[in-house]
Structure formats: structure tokens, C-alpha cells
Design an enzyme around this catalytic site. Sequence first.
Site, mmCIF file in Angstrom:
data_model
loop_
_atom_site.group_PDB
_atom_site.id
_atom_site.type_symbol
_atom_site.label_atom_id
_atom_site.label_comp_id
_atom_site.label_asym_id
_atom_site.label_seq_id
_atom_site.Cartn_x
_atom_site.Cartn_y
_atom_site.Cartn_z
ATOM 1 C CB SER A 79 -0.971 -0.160 1.232
ATOM 2 O OG SER A 79 -2.172 -1.343 0.950
ATOM 3 C CB SER A 119 -0.416 -2.890 -3.684
ATOM 4 O OG SER A 119 0.686 -1.803 -2.905
ATOM 5 C CD GLU A 168 -0.816 1.029 -4.155
ATOM 6 O OE1 GLU A 168 0.664 0.567 -4.000
ATOM 7 O OE2 GLU A 168 -1.124 -0.115 -4.929
#
Length: 349
Positions: free
Chosen positions: A235, A273, A275
Site C-alpha cells: 500500500s 497493494s 494505493e
Amino acid sequence: MEKQTRARALGIRIGELPCGERNLITDVPGVRVGHRTLDTGRYETGVTVILPPVKNPFAEKMPAASFVVNGFGKTLGLVQIDELGTLETPIALTGTLNVGKVHDALVEYMVDLCQKDGINLTSINPVVGECNDSFLNCLADRPVEKADVFAAIESASEDFSLGAVGAGRGTSCHSLKGGIGSASRTLTLDGKEYTLGVLVQTNHGRLADFTLPAAKNIGAELREKLNAAAPDKGSCMMILATDIPLSDRQLRRVIKRCPVGLIRLGSYIGHGSGEVAIGFSTGNRFPIDDRADIHPVYQLDERKIDLLFRAAAEATEEAVLDSMLTAERVVGLDGHVKEALLPLLRPYL
């Protein structure tokens, strides 16, 4: 505040636009940032709070927008931002399992603030972002408390530390130590200088892909030295602030360019991840005590928006790199280690 080595001090220049006085998100007038850092070995985590430049953000709302690039995350408050297009609390960043506790603390903070202002608060939309710092931190213990959130707010200022502090204490970036980074860009519109700033909480990327500006892929060589082969996951929170008058729709267009900064350093934004970009503009205010049916709103001529796209990409790229350069080596939970970038980078400079 101790002087920290950042990209510009090493002769690394990112992009073509000038930066603000501090090269921080707080170059946007009135914006402040505060940290609370937990550093015990078992707990390597914390909270970082971004405060908009008003005494009470619920009483004087500002345009806001969010953009989810990859949704492997637990951020709170984005649904209402996307629907109403306004920000009404500080923005807080922390570790994944602490999101609910930080949300509760922000509720209490805003209730107290509104009571002092004579506002009967029955609904509030705290905005909380997160990264998973469980490699260095015992995240399951959920160590961040209300007092930590209040301390971060109390400490907020225009000058603040970067690197392994606050919400960035336990994070990793490209398999090295990540953290909190920030940068700004100044732009001239109608003869007046404006500022766009970005703050990041970095916890993403694969070392083999890490690429310095000017396309120097040092990550592959560093991976062999460190025997690090972790995937691109973990992230990155990207918070953008500007004093340029923008609508929430325009803000959303601008923050969509923040991930360009991650990509230019080598991240391809992997499956694991999260984002997320969140942006707000101080250029318009919506006071709740204004009883007018129609409110005047200023906004950028969209023929000039390419300049903001560039500023968002440049500031994010520099903020991510500075989050790594300013972060020290950290030994955390069970002796897990994340190495600092700066000592590894010096032979390449």
C-alpha cells in the site's frame, strides 16, 4: 527538528517545476502535519494527522476527492467524500488494524471541537488511511490509542519530520525502510503564486524494480546484495493539498496523477497493494452557517490543468523518494529488519 538528507541535498532533481519554501505539503498556506510515533521494538508504528487550514473543518468545509488505484486497503471516509465532494475532518494515517480506533478518536475530537463552537454534531465523516506495518510491528495488538491521535493533532505544525515517524514508523518501501514523505510544487496562475503539496505513507514496491530518476535501475543490484525478493505489495497513501481553487471533480482528475510518481520509481502497483489518493483544496470554503441558497465557487480554467497534473506527479515522486532517504534502519518485531536506503545509495551518487 533535526535536519534530514533529502533528494535535493543529494543533487537529485525531480521534474521541472519549482518547489515551495519547505518542499512539504505544509507549503500550502495553513496546512499542518503532526505525528505520534511508537518505537518499542514490539511496536513500531504510529499515527500521522494532516490538518486543513481552518479552526473547525466541519463548520467550514472544503472541496475534496478520492481515487482508489488498487483497493487492497481499509480506508474509512471515502464514500461520503466521493458523494458530497467535501472534507469535514482532519485526515489521519496509521497501521491497518488501528483504523477503527483512530476513527473513534477523530469522532471524539470533532465532537469536542463542535461543542465548543456551539454546533450540535449528529454526523461526522472522519477520513482515515492505512498501510500494513505488520512486518516490523505487532499490528494485532492495535497499540495506537486515542491519546496518540490527540498528541499528533496537538503537535501539528508547518515543519515536521519525514521518514520512519508517525504512521510511517513501521512501513517498508521497495523492500527497504519506507515512511512518511512530502514535497511541493509552486505554480503561477493569473500572475499569482499557488502551491500544490503531497504527503505519502509508503509501504509498497519491489526492490528489483526500484529506479532512481534518470532511469537508473539500482534496485536489481541492491536486491542481489540484500537477497531481497519480496513482491510489490503493501500500500501507499497519497494525500494532496492545494490552495488552487478546484471543484471536487477537478481534484479527482488531479489526484489520479499521483500514482505516476510511484510508477516512475518502479512500482507497478501489485495485487496485494492498496494505493489510495485523497485530495483537498483550500481555494473554496463552504461555511455551514451561510444560509444562502446559492454559493459562489471559483475553479481553475481546465485548459491549465496539465500544469497541475505535472505538479501532482512530480511532488508524489519526490515525496516517495524522500520517505526512503530520510528513514533510518529499523529493527522491529521478532528482530525483523528494514535497511535504510541512504547508506546503500551513496556508492551510486
